[in-house]
Write a protein that holds these residues in place. Structure first.
Motif, mmCIF file in Angstrom:
data_model
loop_
_atom_site.group_PDB
_atom_site.id
_atom_site.type_symbol
_atom_site.label_atom_id
_atom_site.label_comp_id
_atom_site.label_asym_id
_atom_site.label_seq_id
_atom_site.Cartn_x
_atom_site.Cartn_y
_atom_site.Cartn_z
ATOM 1 N N ALA A 1 35.659 2.950 31.530
ATOM 2 C CA ALA A 1 36.441 3.726 30.655
ATOM 3 C C ALA A 1 35.309 3.736 29.913
ATOM 4 C CB ALA A 1 37.176 4.425 31.086
ATOM 5 N N LEU A 2 35.603 3.429 28.766
ATOM 6 C CA LEU A 2 35.128 3.132 27.231
ATOM 7 C C LEU A 2 33.551 3.475 27.409
ATOM 8 C CD1 LEU A 2 35.828 3.144 24.471
ATOM 9 C CD2 LEU A 2 36.282 0.748 24.536
ATOM 10 N N ALA A 3 32.694 2.072 28.224
ATOM 11 C CA ALA A 3 31.443 1.891 28.190
ATOM 12 C C ALA A 3 31.414 3.622 28.472
ATOM 13 C CB ALA A 3 31.481 1.031 29.199
ATOM 14 N N ARG A 4 31.981 4.441 29.241
ATOM 15 C CA ARG A 4 31.174 5.378 29.446
ATOM 16 C C ARG A 4 31.343 6.611 28.937
ATOM 17 N NH1 ARG A 4 34.160 8.027 34.516
ATOM 18 N NH2 ARG A 4 35.673 8.297 33.022
ATOM 19 N N ALA A 5 32.645 6.376 27.746
ATOM 20 C CA ALA A 5 32.522 7.639 26.799
ATOM 21 C C ALA A 5 31.393 7.038 25.781
ATOM 22 C CB ALA A 5 34.159 7.137 25.837
ATOM 23 N N LEU A 6 31.262 5.819 25.265
ATOM 24 C CA LEU A 6 30.458 5.361 23.742
ATOM 25 C C LEU A 6 29.124 5.748 24.564
ATOM 26 C CD1 LEU A 6 31.826 2.140 23.722
ATOM 27 C CD2 LEU A 6 32.026 3.999 21.817
ATOM 28 N N LEU A 7 28.869 5.916 25.965
ATOM 29 C CA LEU A 7 26.982 6.553 26.443
ATOM 30 C C LEU A 7 27.169 7.788 25.770
ATOM 31 C CD1 LEU A 7 26.747 5.058 29.401
ATOM 32 C CD2 LEU A 7 25.155 4.403 27.691
ATOM 33 N N SER A 8 28.380 8.823 25.671
ATOM 34 C CA SER A 8 27.847 10.123 25.515
ATOM 35 C C SER A 8 27.466 9.727 23.672
ATOM 36 C CB SER A 8 29.485 10.547 24.974
ATOM 37 O OG SER A 8 28.728 11.806 24.574
ATOM 38 N N PRO A 9 26.439 10.260 23.347
ATOM 39 C CA PRO A 9 26.051 10.511 21.759
ATOM 40 C C PRO A 9 26.775 11.763 21.088
ATOM 41 C CG PRO A 9 24.659 12.732 23.469
ATOM 42 C CD PRO A 9 25.937 11.261 24.682
ATOM 43 N N ALA A 10 28.097 11.985 21.855
ATOM 44 C CA ALA A 10 28.859 12.858 20.817
ATOM 45 C C ALA A 10 29.099 12.186 19.260
ATOM 46 C CB ALA A 10 30.087 13.416 21.863
ATOM 47 N N PRO A 11 28.930 12.510 18.833
ATOM 48 C CA PRO A 11 29.143 12.679 16.998
ATOM 49 C C PRO A 11 31.140 12.361 17.250
ATOM 50 C CG PRO A 11 28.775 14.725 17.068
ATOM 51 C CD PRO A 11 28.296 14.222 18.313
ATOM 52 N N VAL A 12 31.931 12.991 18.195
ATOM 53 C CA VAL A 12 32.876 12.501 17.709
ATOM 54 C C VAL A 12 33.881 12.214 18.813
ATOM 55 C CG1 VAL A 12 35.537 14.482 16.986
ATOM 56 C CG2 VAL A 12 33.053 15.108 15.753
ATOM 57 N N LEU A 13 35.495 11.793 18.435
ATOM 58 C CA LEU A 13 34.880 10.833 19.644
ATOM 59 C C LEU A 13 37.177 10.761 19.643
ATOM 60 C CD1 LEU A 13 34.806 9.347 22.239
ATOM 61 C CD2 LEU A 13 35.113 7.323 21.364
ATOM 62 N N ILE A 14 37.655 11.839 20.498
ATOM 63 C CA ILE A 14 38.903 11.692 21.086
ATOM 64 C C ILE A 14 39.397 10.779 21.485
ATOM 65 C CG2 ILE A 14 40.950 13.450 21.308
ATOM 66 C CD1 ILE A 14 39.396 15.636 20.913
ATOM 67 N N LEU A 15 40.587 10.397 21.142
ATOM 68 C CA LEU A 15 41.100 8.482 22.054
ATOM 69 C C LEU A 15 42.566 9.103 22.255
ATOM 70 C CD1 LEU A 15 39.695 5.947 19.997
ATOM 71 C CD2 LEU A 15 38.107 7.202 22.121
ATOM 72 N N ASP A 16 42.446 9.551 22.978
ATOM 73 C CA ASP A 16 43.452 10.253 24.184
ATOM 74 C C ASP A 16 44.764 9.280 24.488
ATOM 75 O OD1 ASP A 16 46.276 11.899 24.086
ATOM 76 O OD2 ASP A 16 45.132 13.306 25.089
ATOM 77 N N GLU A 17 45.521 8.722 24.047
ATOM 78 C CA GLU A 17 46.500 7.453 24.251
ATOM 79 C C GLU A 17 45.701 6.347 25.337
ATOM 80 O OE1 GLU A 17 49.565 6.916 23.673
ATOM 81 O OE2 GLU A 17 50.452 8.329 23.201
ATOM 82 N N PRO A 18 44.599 5.925 24.172
ATOM 83 C CA PRO A 18 43.751 5.209 25.588
ATOM 84 C C PRO A 18 44.200 3.826 25.724
ATOM 85 C CG PRO A 18 43.123 4.286 23.140
ATOM 86 C CD PRO A 18 44.309 5.696 23.295
ATOM 87 N N ALA A 19 45.145 3.073 25.385
ATOM 88 C CA ALA A 19 45.563 1.911 26.022
ATOM 89 C C ALA A 19 47.066 2.319 26.470
ATOM 90 C CB ALA A 19 45.872 0.911 24.780
ATOM 91 N N ARG B 1 31.669 6.889 14.225
ATOM 92 C CA ARG B 1 31.266 8.297 14.449
ATOM 93 C C ARG B 1 33.324 9.001 14.003
ATOM 94 N NH1 ARG B 1 29.868 8.326 20.952
ATOM 95 N NH2 ARG B 1 28.893 6.697 21.144
ATOM 96 N N SER B 2 33.165 9.607 13.773
ATOM 97 C CA SER B 2 34.378 10.098 13.246
ATOM 98 C C SER B 2 35.165 10.016 15.005
ATOM 99 C CB SER B 2 34.003 12.203 13.004
ATOM 100 O OG SER B 2 33.415 12.110 11.780
ATOM 101 N N VAL B 3 36.645 9.950 14.590
ATOM 102 C CA VAL B 3 37.086 8.902 15.057
ATOM 103 C C VAL B 3 38.920 9.912 15.463
ATOM 104 C CG1 VAL B 3 38.955 7.651 16.844
ATOM 105 C CG2 VAL B 3 36.239 6.837 15.985
ATOM 106 N N ILE B 4 39.720 10.820 16.338
ATOM 107 C CA ILE B 4 40.774 11.066 16.318
ATOM 108 C C ILE B 4 41.267 9.981 17.881
ATOM 109 C CG2 ILE B 4 42.396 12.375 16.783
ATOM 110 C CD1 ILE B 4 40.417 14.744 16.014
ATOM 111 N N LEU B 5 42.271 9.384 17.136
ATOM 112 C CA LEU B 5 43.038 8.463 17.751
ATOM 113 C C LEU B 5 44.057 8.753 17.677
ATOM 114 C CD1 LEU B 5 44.201 5.393 19.357
ATOM 115 C CD2 LEU B 5 44.104 4.790 16.728
ATOM 116 N N ILE B 6 45.021 10.041 19.280
ATOM 117 C CA ILE B 6 46.397 9.762 19.075
ATOM 118 C C ILE B 6 46.844 8.836 19.544
ATOM 119 C CG2 ILE B 6 47.491 11.799 20.900
ATOM 120 C CD1 ILE B 6 44.488 13.311 20.616
ATOM 121 N N THR B 7 47.685 8.137 19.684
ATOM 122 C CA THR B 7 49.070 7.692 19.876
ATOM 123 C C THR B 7 50.057 7.238 19.226
ATOM 124 O OG1 THR B 7 49.335 4.979 19.918
ATOM 125 C CG2 THR B 7 48.610 5.999 18.326
ATOM 126 N N HIS B 8 51.486 6.921 20.096
ATOM 127 C CA HIS B 8 53.124 6.724 20.013
ATOM 128 C C HIS B 8 52.809 5.735 18.407
ATOM 129 C CE1 HIS B 8 53.206 7.929 23.957
ATOM 130 N NE2 HIS B 8 54.080 8.720 24.075
#
Length: 551
Positions: free
Chosen positions: A480-498, A520-527
């Motif tokens: 699923a991460l590889a799929r997100a990395l294929l996107s050319p979007a410059p901003v990536l939101i990681l919502d509780e990815p692990a 990339r610009s990254v927003i990591l949403i996590t506990h």
């Protein structure tokens, strides 16, 4: 009822040529049958009147030969045209319905469950074929037949029109007379079908929880009650259909009796007209016998259309602007004075939220469950709309941008990222449909799962299984991460990815994330943070606001 059916026909306007062509071929096939029996009737009546084959009788019988060949050709062409038209129209309807659902899913559809939704997109769409195949096409053929009979009988003897064609004409008006009551019955059947599907599918989707709670008996009881309810509603609708069919048959038989009565009462001079009337009534019987059942078909189509439009007309969570702004050159994110609640009767998730993410920034957003972390992701992806404040991307308010434009600049990897029961390649290309195999392997390599896929006998063609069941949790998350990395979007939101991974797998996955998302610009949403992340800024969500994290 009429409004729903007219709207369906509007959805099918792009297939107008196919739809009209099928109806025309049905009318021609029916008229060929009328002509066939009209010529046969003329030949028989000439023989009865003159006790010998006259030139007129011989001519009529000779014309039968080409019609015997032409009629099956019309029938074949009718089947091809009407079914091709139906399949294309239903495919268009499904695409339209899916597109409408895709716009409305973030706000919830208000449906009873996945089974009910499945029924709407499958069975309710299929019910629409009755509008064309069992109502409009037979109706067009029946109208052509009754008009042709009226002309032929009127030329032979106007009195025959009353005793033969009139009962058949009455059969034409039965569908609109019977349809309203049948429509109410069909609506109850459609609702009962939705309840049954929900009772069957929803427990299967949560089968582990069902079994763990020893709820098999309760689920079975609910399924039985839903099945019994559907059976009662279907029996009532079937009785109405049977009475409709019997009414049509009685009217066609009345036409035959009218022709016989006319011949018996009119003496020798009426024999020719009576024979013609008999043959024409027989020709019409095949077409008109099915017409009263069109009322039931209209009712079922109307019930299906009502359920489709009920879901499709749910207001979208965020209206698209009439004139969308173009994509901005930059991708810095800014949130100003944001206030948001999922519903007016629910407490606000955010009250005066302010947040900045410069280009290339890496923001870690911490908070417990219910703090609004996933709500923020939905707002940034324009899957929900704030009640106050604004979100800008590259200096432009995303409210003024099309949703697909926003989501082309902002991608998201969630804890629930789903792998579909398709090949690995197909799953990856959801993010980049034109991506080459080399690009897929590169993305898999960056996600740290290329070696796993290479070891599979079918490689990229390996099916993932339902929900990614073919792979472990960590492997599925990396695909699923590889799929997100294929996107050319410059901003990536990681919502509780692990979320859901064990500690070692979580640390390894977050380390991969840190390396794969560089640039990339990254927003990591996590506990919580584990120490392998390298954010440039850490904020904590609390009380609807974002505050610097302490310690």
């Amino acid at each position: 009822m009429l409004r729903e059916l007219l709207r369906v026909l509007g959805l099918w306007s792009g297939r107008r040529g196919w739809l009209i062509g099928g109806a025309v071929m049905a009318a021609l096939a029916a008229l060929a049958g009328v002509a066939l029996l009209a010529l046969a009737g003329r030949g028989v009546s000439e023989g009865l009147l003159h006790s010998a084959l006259t030139a007129g009788a011989v001519g009529s019988l000779l014309l039968l030969r080409p019609l015997i060949l032409v009629r099956p050709l019309f029938r074949y062409a009718e089947r091809l045209a009407t079914h091709a038209a139906t399949f294309r129209a239903l495919a268009d309807t499904r695409i339209w319905f899916f597109s409408r659902l895709a716009e409305r899913l973030p706000a919830g559809l208000g449906l009873r469950g996945a089974g009910d939704l499945l029924g709407r997109i499958v069975s309710d769409v299929e019910a629409l074929d009755g509008l064309y195949l069992r109502a409009l096409v037979p109706g067009a053929a029946a109208i052509a037949v009754v008009l042709a009979m009226t002309v032929l009988l009127g030329a032979a003897d106007p009195a025959l029109v009353t005793v033969v064609a009139l009962p058949l004409g009455v059969a034409l008006i039965l569908p609109p007379l019977l349809a309203p009551a049948a429509g109410r019955a069909a609506a109850r059947v459609a609702d009962a079908q939705g309840q049954l599907r929900a009772a069957a599918v929803d427990p299967l989707l949560g089968l582990e929880d069902t079994l763990a709670a020893n709820a098999e008996g309760r689920v079975t009881d609910r399924l039985m009650r839903s099945g019994e309810l559907l059976s009662r509603k279907q029996k009532y609708l079937a009785r109405r259909a049977a009475w409709s069919g019997a009414s049509g048959l009685a009217l066609t038989q009345l036409g035959l009796l009218g022709a016989l009565g006319y011949g018996l009462a009119g003496g020798q001079g009426a024999v020719a007209g009576a024979v013609l009337g008999l043959f024409l009534a027989l020709a019409a019987a095949e077409v008109l016998a099915a017409v009263p059942r069109a009322g039931t078909a209209l009712a079922a189509a109307s019930a299906g259309a009502r359920r489709l439009f009920e879901a499709a007309d749910t207001p979208p969570p965020m209206a698209e602007p009439a004139e969308p702004a173009p994509a901005p050159p930059g991708h810095a994110l800014r949130i100003e004075g944001l206030r948001f609640a999922w519903a007016p009767d629910r407490p606000p998730v955010f009250e005066g939220l302010d947040l900045d993410l410069p280009e290339g920034g890496r923001l870690a957003l911490l908070g417990p469950s219910g703090a609004g972390k996933s709500s923020l992701a939905a707002l940034l992806l324009k899957l929900a709309a704030p009640q106050e404040g604004r979100i800008t991307l590259g200096g432009i308010d995303i409210a003024n941008m099309a949703g697909n434009t926003v989501r082309s600049r902002i991608a998201c990897l969630t804890q629930d990222a789903r792998l579909f029961d398709d090949s690995i390649a197909a799953n990856l290309r959801l993010a980049a449909p034109e991506a080459s195999d080399d690009a897929l392997w590169q993305a898999l390599g960056r996600a740290g799962v290329a070696e796993v896929v290479q070891a599979l006998p079918e490689g990229l063609s390996t099916r993932c299984g339902e929900g990614g069941a073919r792979f472990s949790g960590g492997q599925g998350r990396r695909i699923a991460l590889a799929r997100a990395l294929l996107s050319p979007a410059p901003v990536l939101i990681l919502d509780e990815p692990a979320a859901g991974l064990d500690v070692a797998a979580e640390q390894a996955f977050l380390q991969t994330l840190e390396e794969a998302t560089q640039g990339r610009s990254v927003i990591l949403i996590t506990h919580r943070l584990l120490g392998v992340e390298r954010p440039t800024r850490i904020l904590r969500l609390a009380g609807g606001r974002a505050m610097p994290a302490m310690g």
